[in-house]
Design a protein around this motif. Structure first.
Motif, mmCIF file in Angstrom:
data_model
loop_
_atom_site.group_PDB
_atom_site.id
_atom_site.type_symbol
_atom_site.label_atom_id
_atom_site.label_comp_id
_atom_site.label_asym_id
_atom_site.label_seq_id
_atom_site.Cartn_x
_atom_site.Cartn_y
_atom_site.Cartn_z
ATOM 1 N N LEU A 1 0.826 -1.208 0.000
ATOM 2 C CA LEU A 1 0.000 0.000 0.000
ATOM 3 C C LEU A 1 0.860 1.258 0.000
ATOM 4 N N SER A 2 1.929 1.238 0.739
ATOM 5 C CA SER A 2 2.843 2.376 0.764
ATOM 6 C C SER A 2 3.477 2.596 -0.612
ATOM 7 N N ALA A 3 3.941 1.520 -1.239
ATOM 8 C CA ALA A 3 4.542 1.612 -2.574
ATOM 9 C C ALA A 3 3.525 2.113 -3.594
ATOM 10 N N LEU A 4 2.295 1.631 -3.501
ATOM 11 C CA LEU A 4 1.234 2.063 -4.411
ATOM 12 C C LEU A 4 1.033 3.569 -4.296
ATOM 13 N N ARG A 5 0.887 4.049 -3.065
ATOM 14 C CA ARG A 5 0.636 5.480 -2.852
ATOM 15 C C ARG A 5 1.820 6.342 -3.319
ATOM 16 N N LEU A 6 3.043 5.863 -3.103
ATOM 17 C CA LEU A 6 4.221 6.633 -3.523
ATOM 18 C C LEU A 6 4.370 6.693 -5.044
ATOM 19 N N ALA A 7 4.034 5.615 -5.734
ATOM 20 C CA ALA A 7 4.204 5.550 -7.186
ATOM 21 C C ALA A 7 3.030 6.152 -7.955
ATOM 22 N N HIS A 8 1.886 6.232 -7.313
ATOM 23 C CA HIS A 8 0.668 6.688 -7.980
ATOM 24 C C HIS A 8 0.693 8.207 -8.157
ATOM 25 N N PRO A 9 0.278 8.703 -9.328
ATOM 26 C CA PRO A 9 0.330 10.151 -9.546
ATOM 27 C C PRO A 9 -0.767 10.942 -8.834
ATOM 28 N N TYR A 10 -1.858 10.270 -8.449
ATOM 29 C CA TYR A 10 -2.974 10.997 -7.843
ATOM 30 C C TYR A 10 -2.723 11.284 -6.371
ATOM 31 N N GLU A 11 -3.226 12.413 -5.940
ATOM 32 C CA GLU A 11 -3.167 12.818 -4.537
ATOM 33 C C GLU A 11 -3.966 11.847 -3.664
#
Length: 107
Positions: free
Chosen positions: A83-93
């Motif tokens: 989940l942390s990796a997803l949030r860091l890599a994802h362009p959306y706020e």
């Protein structure tokens, strides 16, 4: 071990980078396979409100974006990192993320 289905929506131009980050964090493993996922193309929509910092779109205007819905398995021992990796890599706020706890299949 608890297993989850992780589902997220990501714009087309970031899908491979986000998947790679989540795979590297340990999601997408089934038996002796890794990088397992399913993806489906579609359209997402949102309207950035005041106080937001949108990657795409303008405050107060509805934005429609070509996105992918990506699903993969993740065990509880990798869930926080994934989940942390997803949030860091994802362009959306504020990425849209669904998480389901799965039951063992009978038999």
């Amino acid at each position: 071990m608890t297993v989850y289905k992780l589902c997220f929506y990501v714009p087309e131009d970031h899908v491979e980078a986000v998947k790679t980050a989540v795979f590297e964090a340990g999601a997408g493993r089934i038996g002796h396979y890794d990088c397992c996922s399913f993806q489906l193309r579609g359209q997402g929509q949102f309207r950035p409100l005041e106080g937001s910092n949108p990657h795409l779109g303008e405050h107060g205007e509805i934005e429609i974006v070509d996105e992918f819905r990506v699903e993969m398995i993740c065990t509880d021992d990798h869930l926080k990192a994934a989940l942390s990796a997803l949030r860091l890599a994802h362009p959306y706020e504020e990425p849209a993320i669904d998480l389901w706890r799965l039951e063992d299949l009978p038999g």
